[in-house]
Design an enzyme around this catalytic site. Structure first.
Site, PDB file in Angstrom:
ATOM      1  CG  PHE A 123      59.405  40.051  33.191  1.00  0.00           C
ATOM      2  CD1 PHE A 123      59.881  41.610  32.325  1.00  0.00           C
ATOM      3  CD2 PHE A 123      58.498  40.696  34.039  1.00  0.00           C
ATOM      4  CE1 PHE A 123      60.100  43.083  32.839  1.00  0.00           C
ATOM      5  CE2 PHE A 123      58.234  41.987  34.458  1.00  0.00           C
ATOM      6  CZ  PHE A 123      59.135  42.872  34.497  1.00  0.00           C
ATOM      7  CD  GLN A 148      53.950  38.963  42.036  1.00  0.00           C
ATOM      8  OE1 GLN A 148      53.695  40.074  41.662  1.00  0.00           O
ATOM      9  NE2 GLN A 148      53.447  37.529  41.326  1.00  0.00           N
ATOM     10  CG  HIS A 174      58.804  42.573  42.614  1.00  0.00           C
ATOM     11  ND1 HIS A 174      60.487  42.857  42.732  1.00  0.00           N
ATOM     12  CD2 HIS A 174      58.471  42.768  41.609  1.00  0.00           C
ATOM     13  CE1 HIS A 174      60.299  42.642  41.166  1.00  0.00           C
ATOM     14  NE2 HIS A 174      59.576  42.401  40.883  1.00  0.00           N
ATOM     15  CG  LEU A 219      59.473  47.189  41.430  1.00  0.00           C
ATOM     16  CD1 LEU A 219      59.157  45.675  42.438  1.00  0.00           C
ATOM     17  CD2 LEU A 219      58.423  47.290  40.262  1.00  0.00           C
ATOM     18  CD  GLU A 275      60.139  39.490  36.935  1.00  0.00           C
ATOM     19  OE1 GLU A 275      59.563  39.160  38.188  1.00  0.00           O
ATOM     20  OE2 GLU A 275      59.810  38.493  36.400  1.00  0.00           O
ATOM     21  NE  ARG A 310      57.498  39.821  39.521  1.00  0.00           N
ATOM     22  CZ  ARG A 310      57.227  41.026  39.060  1.00  0.00           C
ATOM     23  NH1 ARG A 310      55.527  40.919  39.433  1.00  0.00           N
ATOM     24  NH2 ARG A 310      57.206  41.430  37.827  1.00  0.00           N
ATOM     25  CG  HIS A 316      55.079  43.743  43.261  1.00  0.00           C
ATOM     26  ND1 HIS A 316      55.330  45.321  43.490  1.00  0.00           N
ATOM     27  CD2 HIS A 316      55.296  43.564  42.300  1.00  0.00           C
ATOM     28  CE1 HIS A 316      55.583  45.629  41.649  1.00  0.00           C
ATOM     29  NE2 HIS A 316      55.254  44.477  40.989  1.00  0.00           N
ATOM     30  NE  ARG A 371      51.746  40.935  39.119  1.00  0.00           N
ATOM     31  CZ  ARG A 371      52.605  41.802  38.251  1.00  0.00           C
ATOM     32  NH1 ARG A 371      51.930  42.216  37.043  1.00  0.00           N
ATOM     33  NH2 ARG A 371      53.495  42.406  39.809  1.00  0.00           N
TER      34      ARG A 371
HETATM   35  C1  FAD Z   1      55.949  49.025  41.856  1.00  0.00           C
HETATM   36  C2  FAD Z   1      55.414  48.698  40.920  1.00  0.00           C
HETATM   37  C3  FAD Z   1      55.567  48.300  39.452  1.00  0.00           C
HETATM   38  C4  FAD Z   1      55.138  47.501  38.061  1.00  0.00           C
HETATM   39  N1  FAD Z   1      55.571  46.496  37.174  1.00  0.00           N
HETATM   40  C5  FAD Z   1      55.101  45.949  36.540  1.00  0.00           C
HETATM   41  C6  FAD Z   1      55.128  45.508  35.201  1.00  0.00           C
HETATM   42  O1  FAD Z   1      56.323  46.061  34.839  1.00  0.00           O
HETATM   43  N2  FAD Z   1      54.176  44.882  34.402  1.00  0.00           N
HETATM   44  C7  FAD Z   1      53.262  44.506  35.137  1.00  0.00           C
HETATM   45  O2  FAD Z   1      52.670  44.081  34.515  1.00  0.00           O
HETATM   46  N3  FAD Z   1      52.450  45.410  37.041  1.00  0.00           N
HETATM   47  C8  FAD Z   1      53.407  45.899  37.302  1.00  0.00           C
HETATM   48  N4  FAD Z   1      52.721  46.386  38.194  1.00  0.00           N
HETATM   49  C9  FAD Z   1      51.821  46.121  38.746  1.00  0.00           C
HETATM   50  C10 FAD Z   1      49.897  47.083  38.198  1.00  0.00           C
HETATM   51  O3  FAD Z   1      50.778  48.205  37.699  1.00  0.00           O
HETATM   52  C11 FAD Z   1      49.413  47.637  38.325  1.00  0.00           C
HETATM   53  O4  FAD Z   1      48.736  45.784  38.838  1.00  0.00           O
HETATM   54  C12 FAD Z   1      48.371  47.818  37.480  1.00  0.00           C
HETATM   55  O5  FAD Z   1      48.825  49.493  37.438  1.00  0.00           O
HETATM   56  C13 FAD Z   1      46.979  48.950  38.875  1.00  0.00           C
HETATM   57  O6  FAD Z   1      46.384  48.820  37.589  1.00  0.00           O
HETATM   58  P1  FAD Z   1      44.787  49.327  37.791  1.00  0.00           P
HETATM   59  O7  FAD Z   1      43.777  50.225  36.576  1.00  0.00           O
HETATM   60  O8  FAD Z   1      43.773  48.757  38.133  1.00  0.00           O
HETATM   61  O9  FAD Z   1      44.380  50.149  39.278  1.00  0.00           O
HETATM   62  P2  FAD Z   1      45.716  51.932  39.292  1.00  0.00           P
HETATM   63  O10 FAD Z   1      46.526  52.628  38.426  1.00  0.00           O
HETATM   64  O11 FAD Z   1      45.917  51.784  41.058  1.00  0.00           O
HETATM   65  O12 FAD Z   1      44.720  52.577  39.993  1.00  0.00           O
HETATM   66  C14 FAD Z   1      42.823  53.145  40.887  1.00  0.00           C
HETATM   67  C15 FAD Z   1      42.452  54.094  40.378  1.00  0.00           C
HETATM   68  O13 FAD Z   1      40.981  54.033  40.962  1.00  0.00           O
HETATM   69  C16 FAD Z   1      41.362  55.210  41.403  1.00  0.00           C
HETATM   70  N5  FAD Z   1      40.772  55.171  43.170  1.00  0.00           N
HETATM   71  C17 FAD Z   1      40.402  54.132  43.653  1.00  0.00           C
HETATM   72  N6  FAD Z   1      40.315  54.432  45.447  1.00  0.00           N
HETATM   73  C18 FAD Z   1      39.018  55.190  45.457  1.00  0.00           C
HETATM   74  C19 FAD Z   1      37.999  56.301  45.335  1.00  0.00           C
HETATM   75  N7  FAD Z   1      37.594  55.532  47.045  1.00  0.00           N
HETATM   76  N8  FAD Z   1      37.003  56.214  44.885  1.00  0.00           N
HETATM   77  C20 FAD Z   1      37.419  57.865  43.537  1.00  0.00           C
HETATM   78  N9  FAD Z   1      38.852  56.850  42.928  1.00  0.00           N
HETATM   79  C21 FAD Z   1      39.503  55.600  43.714  1.00  0.00           C
HETATM   80  C22 FAD Z   1      42.681  55.710  42.140  1.00  0.00           C
HETATM   81  O14 FAD Z   1      42.674  56.773  41.853  1.00  0.00           O
HETATM   82  C23 FAD Z   1      42.993  55.697  40.491  1.00  0.00           C
HETATM   83  O15 FAD Z   1      42.530  56.333  39.596  1.00  0.00           O
HETATM   84  C24 FAD Z   1      53.332  47.283  38.642  1.00  0.00           C
HETATM   85  C25 FAD Z   1      53.115  47.616  40.164  1.00  0.00           C
HETATM   86  C26 FAD Z   1      53.735  48.640  41.138  1.00  0.00           C
HETATM   87  C27 FAD Z   1      53.542  48.671  42.795  1.00  0.00           C
END
Ligand code: FAD
Ligand code: SF4
Ligand code: FES
Lengths: 247, 139, 580
Positions: C117, C231, C233, C243, C246, C286, C354, C389
């Site tokens: 990666f 960030q 991407h 997206l 990578e 990135r 991203h 990141r």
């Molecule tokens: C397209 C894409 C590809 C990616 N690929 C990678 C990768 O290959 N490798 C990697 O390491 N990272 C990757 N990332 C980054 C990574 O996916 C995210 O940083 C990570 O999944 C975030 O997880 P989280 O649990 O913090 O939040 P999220 O999965 O975004 O969850 C947020 C949660 O909070 C809840 N929530 C938000 N606001 C409220 C509210 N007001 N009231 C109640 N609930 C709320 C939502 O319902 C949801 O359940 C990628 C990101 C994207 C966008």
């Protein structure tokens, strides 16, 4: 290129009306727009009170399932250009109670999902210190397809059995049960078979096969159910014919 | 607003659609499905006829001759023709579904669906051939 | 208004939230634990993550190597004690997910497979084809179903944190299906609400990523750390921003300018080799790749389409077999959304917002400065990601710090008493605010979509890949005026039932707060580091800015920025070297 396209959208406002009604909106036509873009255009500029679910707009979160021109579809993956010249009919998914406009209630599925125990069941947990369970690519392949389900509910909306018999556990939940049964790390198949052999389980399915056709992720829930029936039948035969110890 | 149409704040008022009796006319797939379900009636009909045949056989040559005469009436010929079509439909759709239920793996790779279907048809042909042989030779 | 009570409440059902809730259930089975989420947990944005998650597992790799890649990738703004804990606990967390059933891709002999990666010296990224986040999230969610103790509030939208006697004691939320305003009291709250990509117009992020948790914490008095680090991407599809992972470059994809030239070689990122070389060229970090794109555009060497400038990502030489086994989702997305087949054609791509490196400031246990409030995942800033990141670190971060925050919050909650009655009075006030200012509101002249579009434009202009003081100043003023205009919102939907206009309005208000924090933090940081590049201050300035920015909500409602030194343990600040 045509300048605009008409969307005929089901509205249901439970605080004002006891039945759904139809609203017609004129939306600019863009080649790269999907039905979801058109709905967002409506919400942003024509009528802020239209309600629908969406999130990822890339076909993986499973929120945006609706009926487009009569068939269950992910609206973020249905191009306007595939339904020209229109009008395009957008309705909530069939067989689920409608909460509001295009939003349906899927708590029934959430209960059923839990019922089939979609998690790894082991007699003995392997300690983390001993590392991963080995699983060859072929063993992975055996269940991979069933693990692709995004819980979009299109298959339920295509299943008349679910419509007639809402207690039926249904395609996606059974496919997910099968996903764990086929996983080389899992030992919970007998427990799940017991649950799925009950009245609301696999035997309700009379194999319409539409679930597999509408599934946007090629999960093949119909196949999962048929495989399951075979396992169930063999299990039943064995229990009939063989003495206890030999089963 | 109609009479039952009252909404209480904070209480969901879901709209549940009833499934119409004609749901199976909605699309071709559903209609095909109901047709396939219907074929079971004709499979049962064949089974019934066979049972009847066995009974008359046990009752002696007279009864069996009457049975045969009965089969020759236009009504029975027509019934059999229709039943045959349905059973054919049943078998074909059944064979086409076979690979869904039976996933065959050879040295780890999934055997393609058409092979499973093909094997089913082959077995069908062989069996029908065998039956035809017995029947025709028996003349 | 109904009142619910629990001991630990997790806000957010993504990777971080679900890991946290399982940690509570496993380490403190007697506590009442709940997860509240505005979408069904399996819809959370973690579902979209494609490429993979990093953890040291193979012989030849080392924790120090992972730590060094992370720290240099973050331009030395990462807290090194946090990074050390992160790399140490990562392998165990990933194995745990394997034991829970995650379908990781495998070597022929059945061991976990890893892929290279960007910015990583050794391949250590675990993957489940190119749907890693999807499989991780569904595995976690299905595993939570096993614990009867875990309570869920699905499709409940949190609008306020309840703070009394100096500690966080619960939340107010609206239940979407009924519109009912609900109170959930808790002895500890963990924010796992994800990122805020939707502050920008062109992003890989889903519709639900509006920085809700960041704004909630900020309003409750907790500081937001390092918000200027956004960030980009380098490879998003031009119209949708979808997206292209990578992993496509890790498998050997090339970035080509309009002359078919691998332009990264002109930006001190190494020499072009036919096979991918780690920490080099297309596998650089990135921030550097996205910056190279802008320079290339300035030189007139990019292509131009209906949705702006772009370059090409070329995968054709990988062949259909590699693409179908390692990158099936890339092919699916290109075919479905761009109508091109990467086996035969080049993919148009451009940099796209991203990931948010910044977030609610926490310590190494996920605790924020506000007692009783914890944060993890993209919503939090520990900080391991520093100024940039590395791809595949954030999914792992969700697991490691989700678990840590869960355990710490549970231990804290076990020692607290039940929340007192004054939080209920606060909840009443919040209920009144929601009714008067939103649901029942009539009059007003501003449209949600208009304000959102103006915010988008402002952020893209001022807080993009390159920034200057003058545009940031202007942006700060513009955002303030948008905040004022927000008060004059016109709302068409007055219903209780699934009122998505109401949630869109609340999300806009969260985004405006987050946008202000980004712009003010960027304005104060007068240096260039990682993803924060100031054309008026092009050099890194360790003397003054080897420090985290902390944005507090001031008495006037505007952000007040303070600084916190970076923790350095074993890796003194050095030069970031790639491709050499
Ligand atoms: C397209 C894409 C590809 C990616 N690929 C990678 C990768 O290959 N490798 C990697 O390491 N990272 C990757 N990332 C980054 C990574 O996916 C995210 O940083 C990570 O999944 C975030 O997880 P989280 O649990 O913090 O939040 P999220 O999965 O975004 O969850 C947020 C949660 O909070 C809840 N929530 C938000 N606001 C409220 C509210 N007001 N009231 C109640 N609930 C709320 C939502 O319902 C949801 O359940 C990628 C990101 C994207 C966008
Ligand atoms: S099986 Fe297919 S159609 Fe059914 S919920 Fe899963 S992804 Fe959707
Ligand atoms: S919006 Fe996520 S599947 Fe369509």
């Amino acid at each position: 290129m045509q300048p605009a396209v008409t969307l005929r959208v089901t509205r249901y406002r439970p605080e004002q009306e006891s039945e759904p009604t139809l609203a017609t909106y004129e939306v600019p036509y863009r080649k790269d727009w999907v039905v979801l873009d058109a709905l967002n255009y409506i919400k942003d500029t024509l009528d802020g009170s239209l309600s629908f679910r969406w999130s990822c707009r890339m076909g993986v979160c499973g929120s945006c399932g609706m009926k487009v021109n009569g068939s269950p579809k992910l609206t973020c993956a249905s191009f306007l250009s595939d339904s020209l010249p229109g009008p395009i009919r957008v309705e909530p998914l069939d067989y689920f109670p409608v909460v509001r406009d295009l939003v349906v209630d899927m708590s029934d599925f959430m209960r059923k999902l839990k019922k089939v125990k979609p998690w790894i069941i082991r007699h003995d947990e392997r300690p983390l210190a001993e590392g991963e369970y080995l699983q060859t690519p072929d063993q992975l392949d055996a269940y991979k397809q069933f693990s692709m389900c995004i819980n979009c509910m299109l298959c339920y909306s295509a299943c008349p059995i679910y419509g007639l018999e809402p207690s039926f556990i249904g395609p996606a939940a059974i496919a997910l049960a099968q996903r764990y049964n086929m996983d080389s790390r899992d030992e919970g198949a007998p427990e799940r078979l017991e649950i799925l052999s009950e009245h609301d389980g696999i035997w309700q399915c009379t194999f319409v096969g539409e679930c597999t056709k509408v599934c946007p992720k090629h999960v093949d829930p119909a196949g999962a159910i048929q495989q399951y029936k075979l396992t169930g039948a063999i299990h039943w035969l064995k229990s009939l014919l063989l003495p206890r110890g030999a089963r | 607003m109609s009479a039952e149409a009252h909404y209480t704040p904070y209480h969901p008022r879901w709209y549940r659609r009833r499934v119409s009796v004609w749901w199976w006319l909605q699309n071709r797939a559903y209609a095909g499905f109901v047709l396939r379900e219907l074929t079971s009636v004709f499979v049962a009909f064949f089974a019934g006829v066979t049972l009847w045949q066995l009974r008359t056989l046990a009752q002696g040559p007279d009864a069996y001759a009457r049975f045969l005469a009965c089969l020759g009436t236009p009504l029975f010929v027509a019934l059999h023709a229709v039943a045959f079509l349905f059973v054919l439909f049943h078998s074909i759709t059944w064979f086409n579904l076979a690979p869904k239920a039976v996933v065959v793996r050879l040295s780890g790779k999934r055997v393609p669906d058409w092979v499973v279907v093909g094997l089913n048809y082959a077995a069908w042909l062989v069996l029908s051939g065998a039956v035809a042989l017995i029947v025709l030779r028996g003349r | 208004m109904d009142r619910f009570a629990c001991d630990v409440l997790v806000v957010g059902g993504g990777g971080a939230g679900l890991r946290a809730v399982i940690a509570v259930a496993e380490t403190h089975p007697k506590l009442r634990v709940a997860v509240i989420s505005k979408v069904y947990p399996m819809r959370s944005h973690t579902v979209s993550a494609e490429g993979g998650a990093a953890a040291v597992i193979k012989a030849g790799d080392s924790l120090d190597a992972h730590a060094y890649d992370t720290i240099s990738g973050g331009d030395w703004l990462s807290d090194q004690d946090a990074v050390e804990a992160f790399v140490r606990e990562a392998p165990e967390e990933m194995l745990r997910l394997e034991h829970w059933g995650c379908p990781w891709s495998r070597e022929p002999d059945g061991h976990i497979a890893v892929r290279p990666f960007g910015g990583m010296k050794i391949e250590r990224t675990w993957f489940a084809a190119d749907k890693t986040g999807f499989h991780m999230l569904h595995t976690l969610f299905q595993t939570t179903l096993k614990y009867d103790a875990i309570e869920r509030y699905d499709e409940w939208f949190v609008t306020k944190l309840l703070v009394d006697a100096g500690r966080c004691q619960g939340v107010v939320a609206t239940e979407l299906a009924t519109g009912k305003i609900q109170v959930i009291t808790a002895k500890a709250v963990i924010l796992c609400t994800g990122g805020c990509g939707k502050v920008f117009p062109f992003t890989t992020n889903a519709n639900i990523k509006n920085g809700d948790g960041m704004a909630l914490a900020y309003r409750a008095g907790a500081p937001l750390k390092d918000m200027e680090f956004v960030q980009y991407h380098p490879t998003g599809l031009p119209f949708t921003g979808i997206l292209i992972t990578e992993a496509a470059r890790a498998e050997g994809g090339w970035l080509l300018n309009k002359d078919g030239y691998r332009f990264l070689q002109d930006y001190d990122l190494g020499k072009p080799e036919p096979k991918p070389v780690l920490r080099s060229m297309e596998l650089g970090p990135r921030d550097r790749l996205s910056q190279a794109f802008v320079k290339e555009q300035e030189k007139g060497r990019t292509l131009e389409g209906p949705y702006g400038h772009y370059v090409h990502l070329d995968l054709r030489h990988l062949g259909a077999r590699v693409i179908d086994t390692k990158l099936p989702f890339v092919r699916e997305l290109c075919l479905k959304y761009q109508n091109i087949d990467p086996v035969k054609e080049m993919i148009p791509v451009r940099p796209v917002v991203h990931y948010m490196m910044g977030g609610v400031s926490t310590d190494i246990h996920g605790a924020t400065p506000l007692p009783g409030l914890y944060a993890a995942g993209e919503a939090a800033c520990v900080s391991i990601n520093g100024a940039n990141r590395l791809g595949s670190n954030s999914l792992t971060e969700c697991l490691v710090f989700g678990a840590r925050a869960g355990e710490a919050a549970a231990a804290f909650a076990a020692a607290q008493r039940e929340p007192g009655p004054s939080v209920l009075a606060q909840a009443d006030d919040e209920g009144r605010r929601l009714e008067e200012k939103f649901r029942r509101k009539t009059g007003g002249h501003e449209r949600i979509a208009t304000l959102r579009a103006e915010m988008h434009e402002t952020m893209e202009e001022s807080a993009g890949i390159y920034r200057t003081g003058a545009t940031l100043e202007k942006a700060a003023e513009k955002l303030q005026s948008l905040q004022e205009r927000f008060g004059d919102l016109a709302l068409a939907d007055h219903s209780y039932t699934f009122n998505t206009e109401l949630t869109a309005a609340l999300e806009l208000s969260y985004m405006l707060d987050v946008a202000e924090a980004i712009v003010h933090s960027a304005l104060r940081r007068r240096e260039s580091r990682g993803s924060h590049q100031r054309t008026d201050f092009p050099a890194r300035d360790d003397a003054e800015f080897l420090a985290h920015s902390l944005a507090y909500r001031g008495a006037d409602g505007r952000p007040r920025v303070e600084y916190l030194p970076v923790t350095i343990t074993r890796w003194p600040p050095g030069k970031r070297v790639y491709g050499r």
